[in-house]
Design an enzyme around this catalytic site. Structure first.
Site, mmCIF file in Angstrom:
data_model
loop_
_atom_site.group_PDB
_atom_site.id
_atom_site.type_symbol
_atom_site.label_atom_id
_atom_site.label_comp_id
_atom_site.label_asym_id
_atom_site.label_seq_id
_atom_site.Cartn_x
_atom_site.Cartn_y
_atom_site.Cartn_z
ATOM 1 N N CYS A 1 21.129 42.649 -20.305
ATOM 2 C CA CYS A 1 21.210 43.815 -21.196
ATOM 3 C C CYS A 1 21.575 45.090 -20.460
ATOM 4 O O CYS A 1 21.767 46.131 -21.090
ATOM 5 C CB CYS A 1 19.890 43.999 -21.945
ATOM 6 S SG CYS A 1 18.544 44.582 -20.905
ATOM 7 N N CYS B 1 15.853 43.400 -25.075
ATOM 8 C CA CYS B 1 16.766 42.572 -24.278
ATOM 9 C C CYS B 1 16.965 41.229 -24.986
ATOM 10 O O CYS B 1 15.995 40.509 -25.244
ATOM 11 C CB CYS B 1 16.187 42.366 -22.884
ATOM 12 S SG CYS B 1 17.114 41.164 -21.894
ATOM 13 N N GLU C 1 0.832 -1.203 0.000
ATOM 14 C CA GLU C 1 0.000 0.000 0.000
ATOM 15 C C GLU C 1 0.867 1.253 0.000
ATOM 16 O O GLU C 1 2.022 1.200 0.418
ATOM 17 C CB GLU C 1 -0.886 0.090 1.251
ATOM 18 C CG GLU C 1 -0.954 -1.113 2.111
ATOM 19 C CD GLU C 1 -1.858 -0.922 3.313
ATOM 20 O OE1 GLU C 1 -1.720 0.069 4.031
ATOM 21 O OE2 GLU C 1 -2.702 -1.805 3.497
ATOM 22 N N CYS D 1 12.616 42.910 -16.447
ATOM 23 C CA CYS D 1 13.476 43.717 -17.307
ATOM 24 C C CYS D 1 12.533 44.291 -18.349
ATOM 25 O O CYS D 1 11.851 43.535 -19.046
ATOM 26 C CB CYS D 1 14.539 42.842 -17.979
ATOM 27 S SG CYS D 1 15.316 43.675 -19.388
ATOM 28 N N CYS E 1 19.376 44.634 -15.300
ATOM 29 C CA CYS E 1 19.283 43.326 -15.944
ATOM 30 C C CYS E 1 20.684 42.760 -16.200
ATOM 31 O O CYS E 1 21.513 43.435 -16.818
ATOM 32 C CB CYS E 1 18.519 43.469 -17.259
ATOM 33 S SG CYS E 1 18.555 41.981 -18.273
ATOM 34 N N ASP F 1 2.017 10.387 3.537
ATOM 35 C CA ASP F 1 2.818 11.265 4.373
ATOM 36 C C ASP F 1 1.915 12.234 5.124
ATOM 37 O O ASP F 1 1.727 13.377 4.729
ATOM 38 C CB ASP F 1 3.823 12.018 3.484
ATOM 39 C CG ASP F 1 4.984 12.542 4.289
ATOM 40 O OD1 ASP F 1 5.067 12.210 5.487
ATOM 41 O OD2 ASP F 1 5.802 13.286 3.722
ATOM 42 N N LYS G 1 11.021 3.118 1.988
ATOM 43 C CA LYS G 1 11.029 4.557 1.710
ATOM 44 C C LYS G 1 11.517 4.806 0.294
ATOM 45 O O LYS G 1 12.443 4.152 -0.176
ATOM 46 C CB LYS G 1 11.957 5.266 2.704
ATOM 47 C CG LYS G 1 11.444 5.239 4.126
ATOM 48 C CD LYS G 1 10.480 6.388 4.358
ATOM 49 C CE LYS G 1 10.378 6.725 5.821
ATOM 50 N NZ LYS G 1 10.830 8.050 6.158
ATOM 51 N N TYR H 1 -6.226 2.488 7.327
ATOM 52 C CA TYR H 1 -5.409 1.357 6.911
ATOM 53 C C TYR H 1 -5.359 0.229 7.942
ATOM 54 O O TYR H 1 -4.679 -0.761 7.728
ATOM 55 C CB TYR H 1 -3.995 1.768 6.498
ATOM 56 C CG TYR H 1 -3.243 2.634 7.498
ATOM 57 C CD1 TYR H 1 -2.902 2.157 8.744
ATOM 58 C CD2 TYR H 1 -2.852 3.921 7.149
ATOM 59 C CE1 TYR H 1 -2.216 2.943 9.649
ATOM 60 C CE2 TYR H 1 -2.162 4.727 8.056
ATOM 61 C CZ TYR H 1 -1.848 4.231 9.292
ATOM 62 O OH TYR H 1 -1.175 5.010 10.184
ATOM 63 N N LYS I 1 2.469 4.589 1.369
ATOM 64 C CA LYS I 1 2.740 5.125 2.703
ATOM 65 C C LYS I 1 2.446 6.621 2.633
ATOM 66 O O LYS I 1 3.220 7.392 2.071
ATOM 67 C CB LYS I 1 4.197 4.878 3.092
ATOM 68 C CG LYS I 1 4.521 5.357 4.505
ATOM 69 C CD LYS I 1 5.899 4.874 4.911
ATOM 70 C CE LYS I 1 6.203 5.167 6.372
ATOM 71 N NZ LYS I 1 5.947 6.541 6.781
HETATM 72 S S1 IVH Z 1 0.572 0.674 9.119
HETATM 73 C C1 IVH Z 1 1.491 -1.181 13.133
HETATM 74 N N1 IVH Z 1 0.053 1.649 6.746
HETATM 75 O O1 IVH Z 1 3.651 5.553 8.678
HETATM 76 C C2 IVH Z 1 1.486 -0.632 11.773
HETATM 77 N N2 IVH Z 1 1.154 3.040 8.312
HETATM 78 O O2 IVH Z 1 6.358 5.379 9.681
HETATM 79 C C3 IVH Z 1 0.923 0.695 11.742
HETATM 80 N N3 IVH Z 1 1.600 5.304 7.501
HETATM 81 O O3 IVH Z 1 2.779 5.471 12.067
HETATM 82 C C4 IVH Z 1 1.178 1.431 10.529
HETATM 83 N N4 IVH Z 1 0.706 5.034 5.518
HETATM 84 O O4 IVH Z 1 1.416 7.002 10.472
HETATM 85 C C5 IVH Z 1 0.598 1.880 7.964
HETATM 86 N N5 IVH Z 1 -0.508 2.401 4.631
HETATM 87 C C6 IVH Z 1 0.026 2.622 5.823
HETATM 88 C C7 IVH Z 1 0.575 3.871 6.163
HETATM 89 C C8 IVH Z 1 1.145 4.040 7.432
HETATM 90 C C9 IVH Z 1 1.300 5.884 6.321
HETATM 91 C C10 IVH Z 1 2.303 5.975 8.594
HETATM 92 C C11 IVH Z 1 1.709 5.728 9.961
HETATM 93 C C12 IVH Z 1 2.819 5.107 10.736
HETATM 94 C C13 IVH Z 1 4.020 5.630 10.026
HETATM 95 C C14 IVH Z 1 5.256 4.810 10.282
#
Ligand code: IVH
Length: 677
Positions: free
Chosen positions: A411, A431, A114, A426, A408, A118, A314, A225, A116
């Site tokens: 020129c 120019c 899935e 400018c 500038c 931010d 990451k 999630y 991640k």
């Molecule tokens: S699962 C015990 N799934 O990433 C597992 N976390 O760096 C709980 N996060 O604290 C996390 N997307 O805030 C999970 N698809 C995803 C996520 C996710 C973002 C965040 C979450 C977690 C942090 C860890």
């Protein structure tokens, strides 16, 4: 040189300082990648020097101290963090470790992959099916009670249908979509004079407000999630089954979740996310890979910090720090003087960056970046690298604040700032830098697409006195070109032919090429399809221009003025005399024009389409796809994780909203059978 013990102490102090800045004040001091590097260094020190290990070390804990504003909430089940891997090799090693831990072949294990997101983690408690409390992660055991603010998040169900008893914690990420972030920051800039650094900070700052009416005014979204079934009232066997249940209750979940088997498929899906990360509606900094089978998760268990059944892979960082060597100014086709940073080269998002934009004078002042500073560079997708700000280095003597030049650099003419605009120009029409950029833009791929007219060639033609503006291009002859260095007979006639072909380019491309302020490809296409010829466009009243879908007052006024400027009149006369057609020929209608003349706004992600593809599909059917909702909008297609402000606006104006899943049917019929609320 410091001893390992000293270095470990130093790293811990620094990490604690960054934790506080990030988690408590929502204002990180350094990019995530730099933070990750500090943690990794400490972890490897602790590994090679066991005597330095301790249970209270920041490598063993989650999150940070809580702020005193909110009351405490003890999580019924700890909110753990995730361990990270940073490349494919580490990811493969993790999958192998899981397989070994389970005594199975990795090919027989199913993993959910899935995005991640931010944002920041949130746990929402439902008691007997009704929302009761919302809390942040805090240190993983005890978080902050943000219930009042959570109630203002618009995409949350307040009740869970079919649940009569028991306690459930729904965990997920609070975030702000990229679309909403840009609108929010625009507002912040105007009202507060300052912006959020990124969507994550904006989301964290917005959720952790003392006054919930402030949270309510921010476009917060939630993506679920994880489902923690505390009283075991529901019997789930797999992660995917919990995701289905979350969806059925009305939670938004990541639509791109894939269930895969074995290491190779995990790696392939992770790479897919990396390649498509910019198409998602929200910012992602990696993927999370999770063992799907909940019974297998029990076998693997968790450490005090993170589960063994999940890992965050990451992505290469889009923000890095580097040294700012100098600030210089470049002149664009409109004469705009843009300050840019000359940097010590640094690898950002997979490519080496040595120049980055600083946008304008005010941005340099606001960010207070000075030559010699350590600065944060950001490069996301196709976007030009930019400087986010500088990193404070206590004890270092900084240079004096940088002064914007008054003349500038190309020129020597004066640089001026007009009215309350933040840009400096400018104003010398002769120019050479402006001439060069105008001609390059005219010949560029998005405009007339004249092959063989690169920067060097154009500079050479200007230098030889053969051209000074775009109309001059069409008077060039092969004989003239072949006298120039680097041109042979063939290349000269090829360029002349390419220029000749451009004469029949459709009006929309010419409008782009002329570089009329505020007119990009979308507006150009809409204007050209409404007016068909430059003559008709030039005669159009302001009202007639504004009546075109997607054309507001700003664009209409700009086009109206442009067409009446004596310089334009002269330029267009010369272009026409040189043989340009300046007409829009209607495309052959292979696709049924089910959306002719209709403005359809798209928000959120639609399965099977990138945003560009969805918009192109609408345009191909005769419609337009403006970037914002207005009373002229026919309907709004609402995909996954839609922009909260677009949805609110559509609701306020009573514009029909249709589900992203009905998009294909909508394209075919131009209409819908059901709408979403
Ligand atoms: S699962 C015990 N799934 O990433 C597992 N976390 O760096 C709980 N996060 O604290 C996390 N997307 O805030 C999970 N698809 C995803 C996520 C996710 C973002 C965040 C979450 C977690 C942090 C860890």
């Amino acid at each position: 040189m410091s001893t390992p013990a000293q270095r470990a102490r130093q790293l811990r102090d620094e990490i604690v300082r960054h934790n506080e800045a990030y988690f408590v004040h929502d204002t990180p001091l350094i990019p995530d990648a730099d933070y990750d590097a500090l943690v990794r260094e400490l972890r490897s020190l602790e590994e090679s020097h066991p005597e330095l290990r301790s249970e209270t070390s920041v490598t063993q804990t989650v999150g940070a101290p809580r702020s005193v504003v909110f009351s405490e909430v003890r999580h019924a089940e700890p909110m753990l963090s995730l361990d990270n891997v940073f490349d494919e090799e580490e990811l493969r090693a993790w999958c192998d470790r899981v397989a070994k831990g389970l005594g199975r072949d990795a090919r027989d294990i199913s993993f959910a992959v899935e995005p991640k997101i931010d944002g920041l983690a949130l746990s929402i408690t439902y008691i007997n099916g009704t929302m009761a409390q919302g809390s942040t992660r805090g240190d993983g055991r005890v978080g902050e009670d943000v219930t009042d603010n959570v109630r203002t998040i618009r995409n949350l169900p307040t009740t869970l249908s079919g649940v009569r008893d028991g306690r459930l914690d729904i965990r997920g990420e609070v975030f702000i979509t990229k679309e909403d972030f840009h609108e929010l920051n625009e507002r912040q800039r105007q009202v507060e004079g300052k912006e959020f650094a990124n969507p994550r900070n904006a989301a964290a700052g917005s959720l952790r407000q003392k006054d919930s009416s402030v949270s309510a005014s921010r476009p917060l979204s939630f993506l679920a999630y994880q489902l923690v079934d505390l009283d075991s009232t529901l019997a789930f066997e797999s992660h995917m089954a919990t995701i289905e249940q979350l969806r059925a209750w009305g939670f938004v979940t990541a639509s791109e979740i894939a269930l895969v088997r074995g290491v190779d498929e995990v790696v392939a899906r992770s790479t897919w996310f990396e390649e498509h990360r910019h198409e998602l509606a929200y910012e992602v900094d990696g993927v999370v890979v999770k063992v799907d089978d909940l019974a297998l998760r029990e076998v693997l268990g968790s450490t005090s910090r993170a589960p063994r059944w999940a890992i965050a892979r990451k992505f290469p960082p889009e923000e890095r720090t580097t040294r700012l060597l100098a600030i210089e100014v470049s002149i664009g086709r409109t004469g705009r003087a843009t300050p840019y940073a000359v940097l010590e080269p640094v690898l950002v998002a997979g490519s080496t960056v040595s120049l980055a934009t600083l946008h304008n004078q005010d941005q340099v002042a606001q960010k207070d970046v000075r030559p010699g500073d350590l600065v944060i560079v950001r490069k996301a997708g196709e976007v030009i690298p930019e400087i986010v700000g500088s990193v404070s280095e206590p004890g270092r003597q900084r240079e004096a604040a940088w002064q914007f030049p008054t003349t500038c650099p190309e020129c020597g003419g004066p640089l001026v700032r007009v009215g309350d605009e933040s840009d400096t120009y400018c104003v010398n029409p002769a120019c050479p830098a402006q001439q060069l950029q105008q001609i390059l833009h005219f010949a560029s791929r998005g405009a007339l697409d004249i092959e063989g007219l690169g920067e060097q060639r154009v500079a050479q033609l200007i230098g030889a006195g053969l051209i000074a503006d775009v109309a001059d291009l069409f008077l060039l002859s092969a004989a003239q070109l072949s006298t120039l260095e680097g041109f042979g007979e063939l290349s000269a006639s090829a360029l002349i032919q390419a220029i000749e072909d451009a004469k029949s380019a459709p009006l929309s491309r010419v409008l782009v090429g002329l570089g009329i302020r505020h007119v990009g490809p979308v507006a150009a296409r809409e204007l050209a399809s409404r007016f068909s010829s430059f003559e008709a466009l030039a005669e159009a009243s302001l009202d007639a221009l504004e009546a075109v879908d997607g054309i507001g007052e700003v664009i209409a006024t700009s086009v109206f003025r442009y067409c009446r400027d004596p310089e334009t009149v002269d330029l267009v006369r010369r272009l026409r005399a040189a043989g340009l057609e300046l007409r829009e020929t209607k495309p052959t209608l292979e696709v049924p024009q089910t959306l002719a003349g209709r403005a359809v706004v798209v928000t959120g992600a639609i399965e099977g389409y990138s945003r560009e593809e969805a918009e192109a599909a609408i345009v191909a059917r005769g419609g337009t796809s403006p970037g914002s909702v207005s009373k002229k909008t026919y309907c709004v297609v609402v995909g996954d994780a839609p922009g909260a402000s677009k949805v609110t606006k559509a609701r306020d104006l009573g514009i029909p909203m249709i589900a992203g899943s009905a998009f294909v049917e909508f394209l075919a019929s131009g209409t819908w059978t059901t709408t979403v609320e």
